[in-house]
Motif scaffolding. Structure first.
Motif, PDB file in Angstrom:
ATOM      1  N   VAL A  23      83.284 125.048   6.565  1.00  0.00           N
ATOM      2  CA  VAL A  23      83.144 123.534   6.578  1.00  0.00           C
ATOM      3  C   VAL A  23      84.579 122.881   6.765  1.00  0.00           C
ATOM      4  O   VAL A  23      84.513 122.208   7.470  1.00  0.00           O
ATOM      5  CB  VAL A  23      82.549 123.036   5.010  1.00  0.00           C
ATOM      6  N   ALA A  24      85.537 123.706   6.201  1.00  0.00           N
ATOM      7  CA  ALA A  24      86.926 123.239   6.695  1.00  0.00           C
ATOM      8  C   ALA A  24      87.282 123.411   7.961  1.00  0.00           C
ATOM      9  O   ALA A  24      87.891 122.498   8.749  1.00  0.00           O
ATOM     10  CB  ALA A  24      87.888 123.996   5.604  1.00  0.00           C
ATOM     11  N   VAL A  25      86.992 124.627   8.355  1.00  0.00           N
ATOM     12  CA  VAL A  25      87.247 124.830   9.899  1.00  0.00           C
ATOM     13  C   VAL A  25      86.283 123.887  10.690  1.00  0.00           C
ATOM     14  O   VAL A  25      87.053 123.477  11.668  1.00  0.00           O
ATOM     15  CB  VAL A  25      86.932 126.224  10.317  1.00  0.00           C
ATOM     16  N   ALA A  85      75.494 124.368  16.970  1.00  0.00           N
ATOM     17  CA  ALA A  85      74.875 125.026  15.790  1.00  0.00           C
ATOM     18  C   ALA A  85      73.384 125.291  15.847  1.00  0.00           C
ATOM     19  O   ALA A  85      73.028 126.527  15.802  1.00  0.00           O
ATOM     20  CB  ALA A  85      74.830 123.869  14.391  1.00  0.00           C
ATOM     21  N   ALA A  86      72.704 124.457  16.918  1.00  0.00           N
ATOM     22  CA  ALA A  86      71.231 125.074  17.083  1.00  0.00           C
ATOM     23  C   ALA A  86      71.263 126.289  17.915  1.00  0.00           C
ATOM     24  O   ALA A  86      70.481 127.175  17.648  1.00  0.00           O
ATOM     25  CB  ALA A  86      70.614 123.942  18.070  1.00  0.00           C
ATOM     26  N   VAL A 278      78.844 133.667  18.829  1.00  0.00           N
ATOM     27  CA  VAL A 278      79.052 133.429  17.239  1.00  0.00           C
ATOM     28  C   VAL A 278      78.458 134.136  16.335  1.00  0.00           C
ATOM     29  O   VAL A 278      79.204 134.543  15.288  1.00  0.00           O
ATOM     30  CB  VAL A 278      78.764 131.883  17.120  1.00  0.00           C
ATOM     31  N   PRO A 279      77.191 134.451  16.248  1.00  0.00           N
ATOM     32  CA  PRO A 279      76.803 135.490  15.316  1.00  0.00           C
ATOM     33  C   PRO A 279      77.236 136.785  15.337  1.00  0.00           C
ATOM     34  O   PRO A 279      77.650 137.301  14.002  1.00  0.00           O
ATOM     35  CB  PRO A 279      75.144 135.719  15.508  1.00  0.00           C
ATOM     36  N   SER A 297      76.526 130.754  11.104  1.00  0.00           N
ATOM     37  CA  SER A 297      76.273 130.682  12.462  1.00  0.00           C
ATOM     38  C   SER A 297      76.023 129.055  12.766  1.00  0.00           C
ATOM     39  O   SER A 297      76.493 128.627  13.876  1.00  0.00           O
ATOM     40  CB  SER A 297      75.034 131.387  13.167  1.00  0.00           C
ATOM     41  N   LEU A 298      75.466 128.453  11.643  1.00  0.00           N
ATOM     42  CA  LEU A 298      75.136 126.978  12.069  1.00  0.00           C
ATOM     43  C   LEU A 298      76.684 126.270  12.070  1.00  0.00           C
ATOM     44  O   LEU A 298      76.889 125.427  12.761  1.00  0.00           O
ATOM     45  CB  LEU A 298      74.515 126.519  10.886  1.00  0.00           C
ATOM     46  N   LEU A 299      77.486 126.723  11.169  1.00  0.00           N
ATOM     47  CA  LEU A 299      78.889 126.063  10.947  1.00  0.00           C
ATOM     48  C   LEU A 299      79.552 126.389  12.341  1.00  0.00           C
ATOM     49  O   LEU A 299      80.257 125.581  12.881  1.00  0.00           O
ATOM     50  CB  LEU A 299      79.664 126.574   9.689  1.00  0.00           C
ATOM     51  N   PHE A 300      79.627 127.723  12.361  1.00  0.00           N
ATOM     52  CA  PHE A 300      80.869 128.104  13.292  1.00  0.00           C
ATOM     53  C   PHE A 300      80.281 127.867  14.919  1.00  0.00           C
ATOM     54  O   PHE A 300      80.924 127.853  15.767  1.00  0.00           O
ATOM     55  CB  PHE A 300      81.049 129.735  13.283  1.00  0.00           C
ATOM     56  N   GLY A 301      79.061 127.929  15.064  1.00  0.00           N
ATOM     57  CA  GLY A 301      78.384 127.266  16.337  1.00  0.00           C
ATOM     58  C   GLY A 301      78.844 126.117  16.654  1.00  0.00           C
ATOM     59  O   GLY A 301      79.188 125.636  17.816  1.00  0.00           O
TER      60      GLY A 301
END
Length: 344
Positions: A23-25, A85-86, A278-279, A297-301
């Motif tokens: 979340v921070a990134v 994210a998607a 990403v994954p 993956s949701l966040l870093f995507g």
């Protein structure tokens, strides 16, 4: 041995600090992308505007500059988060279903179906087609491509290898149809290729509202099914012995991932490598359990695509590079390294 087993088990659980870091990134990348853009607003003044909106102070921006920030730049950044994210979470889901780390969201014909449908709409009108019909056509085409692949694959056999082969066949057929349509209307090639290369263009918050409900549903379903994806990785017989119905799980996961992919493609075109890169980055950095890979993956995507779009907007400003070019420059070398690691 007990310590080693305990260390391995730790990698199968999502820790709170993993989410906090993600979340921070994500927030940091969003803030950076909002502060920087092709329009010369000045990052100090943009930051002061954000603070003014949060505290109720006076805005340092003119009415036109505020409109550029809140009606163009911020919706575009949010759209980048949602699309990234998607695609990333869909890629993680496809890798879990097919037990193949090289699977991506376009494996079952979503890209080919969306490309054919969008091309038909773009070439049908001399101006390249309004955005709404193109988006609707791409969404329906993506789902149609996946649905056709599912029908062909299930008619030939229930295993995932057959489904992958069906995806290859359907994708080749739909791509051939797209190429044929392009040759009939050569004057529309530029508009078609601009759509295929992908870009995050917004006219406000409408595109965000298109993607958000599909991503929300897909995120809930896929995060809930993450443990089941880990069980599928042990094999169908073992999963069935533990009370899991592999066929139903695959259908549910593929449906949710395909909905998210179709929504992303409909508003952003065909952006490659996000669902592959990403994954894998999450898997290499933290662990191989889908209980970790899917939510992160949701966040870093979102992080990946927001930063890629920031480069697309700023590297050659005021000109803009298609975002698919940026992700390809990043993803293709990663893909080559990944293949080398798998061979080793």
């Amino acid at each position: 041995m007990t310590k080693a087993l305990g260390g391995a088990l730790k990698q199968t659980k999502l820790r709170p600090h993993h989410l906090l870091v993600g979340v921070a990134v994500l927030l940091a990348s969003v803030l950076l992308s909002v502060l920087l853009g092709a329009a010369e607003l000045g990052w100090q003044r943009v930051l002061a505007e954000i603070v003014a909106q949060l505290t109720g102070g006076a805005s340092p921006l003119s009415e036109r500059e505020a409109a550029i920030l809140w009606q163009l730049r911020v919706p575009r950044v949010v759209l980048g988060v949602l699309v990234g994210a998607a695609l990333a979470v869909s890629g993680a889901a496809f890798q879990g279903v097919f037990r193949n780390p090289l699977a991506d969201p376009y494996l079952l014909g979503a890209a080919a179906g969306a490309g054919l449908a969008a091309t038909l709409v773009i070439t049908a009108t001399p101006t390249g087609g309004p955005s709404v019909p193109v988006q609707l056509a791409a969404f329906v085409g993506a789902l149609g491509g996946v649905g056709l692949t599912w029908l062909v694959g299930r008619s030939a056999g229930p295993d995932t290898a057959t489904l992958v082969l069906a995806g290859v066949a359907v994708g080749a057929f739909l791509t051939a149809g797209q190429t044929f349509v392009q040759q009939l209307r050569v004057e529309s090639l530029q508009q078609v290729y601009m759509w295929i290369l992908g870009r995050l263009t917004t006219t406000g918050w409408r595109e965000v509202l298109i993607v958000l409900p599909y991503l929300a549903v897909a995120a809930v379903v896929l995060c809930t099914c993450a443990r089941l994806l880990d069980l599928l990785g042990t094999g169908d017989e073992e999963a069935a012995a533990l009370g899991v119905h592999p066929g139903r799980v695959r259908l549910l996961v593929l449906t949710a991932a395909s909905l998210a992919t179709a929504a992303a493609v409909s508003v952003a075109g065909l952006i490659g490598f996000v669902g592959l890169v990403v994954p894998h980055l999450v898997r290499l950095a933290i662990g191989g359990s889908f209980r970790i890979i899917v939510p992160l993956s949701l966040l870093f995507g979102g992080v990946f695509l927001v930063l890629a779009d920031m480069l697309a907007r700023t590297l050659l400003a005021p000109a803009e590079i298609p975002i698919g070019v940026i992700t390809a420059f990043t993803g293709a070398p990663f893909f080559a390294v990944l293949l080398h690691r798998r061979r080793a």
